[in-house]
Write a protein that holds these residues in place. Structure first.
Motif, PDB file in Angstrom:
ATOM      1  N   PRO A 176       3.907  -4.856   3.163  1.00 18.30           N
ATOM      2  CA  PRO A 176       4.562  -3.545   3.186  1.00 18.30           C
ATOM      3  C   PRO A 176       3.995  -2.611   2.121  1.00 18.30           C
ATOM      4  O   PRO A 176       3.357  -3.061   1.162  1.00 18.30           O
ATOM      5  CB  PRO A 176       6.033  -3.883   2.894  1.00 18.30           C
ATOM      6  N   ALA A 177       4.230  -1.318   2.293  1.00 14.04           N
ATOM      7  CA  ALA A 177       3.756  -0.322   1.328  1.00 14.04           C
ATOM      8  C   ALA A 177       4.293  -0.637  -0.070  1.00 14.04           C
ATOM      9  O   ALA A 177       5.438  -1.063  -0.220  1.00 14.04           O
ATOM     10  CB  ALA A 177       4.208   1.067   1.762  1.00 14.04           C
ATOM     11  N   ASN A 178       3.444  -0.432  -1.059  1.00 11.97           N
ATOM     12  CA  ASN A 178       3.833  -0.566  -2.469  1.00 11.97           C
ATOM     13  C   ASN A 178       4.520  -1.894  -2.762  1.00 11.97           C
ATOM     14  O   ASN A 178       5.545  -1.940  -3.431  1.00 11.97           O
ATOM     15  CB  ASN A 178       4.750   0.593  -2.879  1.00 11.97           C
ATOM     16  N   SER A 179       3.942  -2.962  -2.245  1.00  8.48           N
ATOM     17  CA  SER A 179       4.533  -4.267  -2.532  1.00  8.48           C
ATOM     18  C   SER A 179       3.443  -5.328  -2.484  1.00  8.48           C
ATOM     19  O   SER A 179       2.275  -5.026  -2.221  1.00  8.48           O
ATOM     20  CB  SER A 179       5.641  -4.593  -1.531  1.00  8.48           C
ATOM     21  N   SER A 180       3.835  -6.555  -2.756  1.00 13.35           N
ATOM     22  CA  SER A 180       2.854  -7.646  -2.717  1.00 13.35           C
ATOM     23  C   SER A 180       3.429  -8.809  -1.929  1.00 13.35           C
ATOM     24  O   SER A 180       4.648  -8.966  -1.803  1.00 13.35           O
ATOM     25  CB  SER A 180       2.486  -8.091  -4.131  1.00 13.35           C
TER      26      SER A 180
END
Length: 110
Positions: A75-79
């Motif tokens: 997902p966006a802006n995650s790991s």
């Protein structure tokens, strides 16, 4: 809590063996500006590797590899983490399913 009862001794020894190697078993892959960095990942043969994928973009990406038989949404802006291996020596291509022209790379197993 007492977690030791949930883990049999062979699992524990494997866990400790894995910890002993430290950073060797982890590879971090940064997704930024719809590109994979590093685009060339070298790992040792016959070893399980934890691939830590960090997506710095504001859009999701999907790690896709036919060679590795793996796919995973980041997902966006995650790991997110993905385990690969143990693998035989060779080259294994991967790409970002949502940005295949720019987000691509390969795993080289030696």
């Amino acid at each position: 809590g007492d977690w030791s009862s949930d883990v049999c001794s062979s699992d524990l020894s494997l866990l400790l063996a894995g910890l002993a190697y430290g950073g060797d078993d982890e590879v971090t892959l940064i997704i930024e500006n719809h590109q994979m960095n590093p685009s060339l990942i070298e790992i040792p043969a016959d070893k399980k590797i934890k691939l830590i994928m960090i997506n710095k973009d504001s859009t999701p990406e999907e790690f896709e590899s036919y060679d590795l038989a793996r796919e995973k949404i980041i997902p966006a802006n995650s790991s997110t983490d993905l385990y690969i291996g143990p693998l035989k020596p060779g080259r294994y291509e991967f790409h970002g399913e949502l940005n295949p022209k720019t987000a691509k790379g390969e795993v080289v197993v030696k």
